[in-house]
Write an enzyme that holds these catalytic residues in place. Structure first.
Site, short mmCIF file in Angstrom:
data_model
loop_
_atom_site.label_atom_id
_atom_site.label_comp_id
_atom_site.label_asym_id
_atom_site.label_seq_id
_atom_site.Cartn_x
_atom_site.Cartn_y
_atom_site.Cartn_z
N HIS A 1 -4.78 -6.37 -5.27
CA HIS A 1 -3.09 -5.90 -4.53
C HIS A 1 -2.50 -6.18 -6.44
O HIS A 1 -2.14 -6.87 -7.26
CB HIS A 1 -2.50 -6.90 -3.95
CG HIS A 1 -1.36 -6.30 -3.17
ND1 HIS A 1 -0.54 -7.06 -2.32
CD2 HIS A 1 -0.82 -5.10 -3.37
CE1 HIS A 1 0.25 -5.86 -1.70
NE2 HIS A 1 0.18 -4.53 -2.09
N TYR B 1 3.07 -8.57 2.53
CA TYR B 1 4.01 -8.60 4.03
C TYR B 1 4.17 -9.33 4.20
O TYR B 1 3.91 -10.08 5.57
CB TYR B 1 3.43 -7.34 5.20
CG TYR B 1 2.98 -6.41 3.79
CD1 TYR B 1 3.14 -5.89 2.66
CD2 TYR B 1 1.37 -5.66 4.22
CE1 TYR B 1 1.93 -4.69 1.62
CE2 TYR B 1 0.87 -4.49 3.18
CZ TYR B 1 1.23 -4.07 2.50
OH TYR B 1 0.24 -3.22 1.49
#
Length: 332
Positions: free
Chosen positions: A140, A56
């Site tokens: 992830h 992010y």
């Protein structure tokens, strides 16, 4: 705000989580003050679960979140981040990141689900956040990396959990079938399920949710607005579903669901937040939040109740009208 515990662990998550991808400048930039105000507002609303990732904003989200939480009682909040993407300097820097974040492109992402990659990622996340520990670690998006993720990444996280370095370990993905495999075949505590248990998509009832119940594990629901189509009281013509323009049939079904919500004295986004929390395996709904105003709205959505009755009445009505999977209201 109510808390729910991840089974087999001491980690408790508030029913609403703060998704920090947006303060990593997802799609558009926000300044440091706006990002800090969003975290402050979440704290004021009772949110104590904050989710971030190196992906992010190429570390920007982790840095901003760590700075905003600094000085707050460490035992009062839970932070999760992720492994599987290592940030490395680009040989030829880009002017801007090419993966959806409005940040300089001097770093790139390299998929690495090895034990060494996991340990390097955790060390870097601790440095960026400035925290003494990470409470929950997820692998992830290992969609194309089942073998390495299941045989190296998850065992490495389990080692860290057994050493007391982290409180709980899991996997986060946009699909449900592989998450069910992780629940049944590895020693994860929790999975982060994106977009597969919503008012428009209940496919997780076939795999992830039964696996979580059978294995006594937890589910964190994210993407409950399905990229925006469920985020407004009135569904616009240009609404997006799973990152693309919503097709006509989904627009029509979302609008029909919104109409039933209105009949019950509630709204489409409030129902979208409430829907996953009805399942006993779901411990939290995490929503992306960019500004203090968005935080306030999301907290209000969590606390909303239909004025004409209970949520159960609404789910049963949606079931009876064929707007959710047949029998899904009876299966929970």
């Amino acid at each position: 705000m109510p808390r729910r515990r991840i089974p087999r662990t001491s980690v408790e998550l508030t029913s609403l989580g703060f998704g920090a991808s947006l303060i990593g400048n997802l799609y558009r930039a926000v300044d440091d003050e706006t990002a800090r105000a969003a975290v402050d507002a979440a704290w004021g609303a009772g949110v104590r679960y904050f989710d971030t990732a190196p992906h992010y904003g190429l570390g920007l989200s982790e840095r901003r979140l760590g700075e905003a939480l600094r000085g707050r009682p460490r035992e009062e909040f839970v932070v999760s981040t992720k492994v599987g993407r290592l940030l490395e300097p680009r040989e030829v820097p880009l002017e801007r990141d090419d993966d959806g974040f409005d940040v300089p492109g001097d770093l790139g992402r390299r998929s690495d689900y090895s034990r060494d990659g996991v340990l390097r990622s955790v060390e870097a996340s601790l440095e960026r956040t400035g925290l003494d520990r990470i409470d929950v670690l997820y692998v992830h998006d290992p969609d194309d990396h089942w073998e390495q993720a299941s045989r190296e990444a998850v065992p490495a996280l389990v080692e860290l959990r057994e050493q007391g370095v982290v409180g709980a370990v899991g996997v986060g993905m946009n699909q449900s079938s592989m998450l069910a495999r992780f629940l049944r075949e590895t020693d994860v505590d929790v999975v982060m399920l994106a977009g597969r248990f919503t008012l428009l998509d209940q496919r997780a009832l076939d795999d992830v949710l039964p696996a979580a119940v059978e294995q006594e594990r937890a589910v964190v629901a994210v993407g409950v607005f399905n990229s925006g189509i469920l985020a407004r009281d009135v569904v616009p013509d240009d609404a997006r579903y799973d990152y693309a323009q919503a097709p006509p049939d989904l627009l029509a079904r979302a609008r029909a669901i919104a109409a039933v919500c209105a009949e019950h004295g509630t709204t489409l986004p409030a129902a979208a937040v409430a829907f996953p929390l009805r399942h006993p395996a779901v411990v939290d709904v995490t929503l992306g939040m960019r500004t203090a105003d968005q935080v306030q709205r999301n907290a209000e959505l969590l606390g909303a109740v239909p004025s004409s009755g209970t949520w159960g009445d609404l789910w049963s009505d949606l079931d009876a009208r064929g707007l959710v999977r047949p029998g899904s209201a009876d299966r929970l």
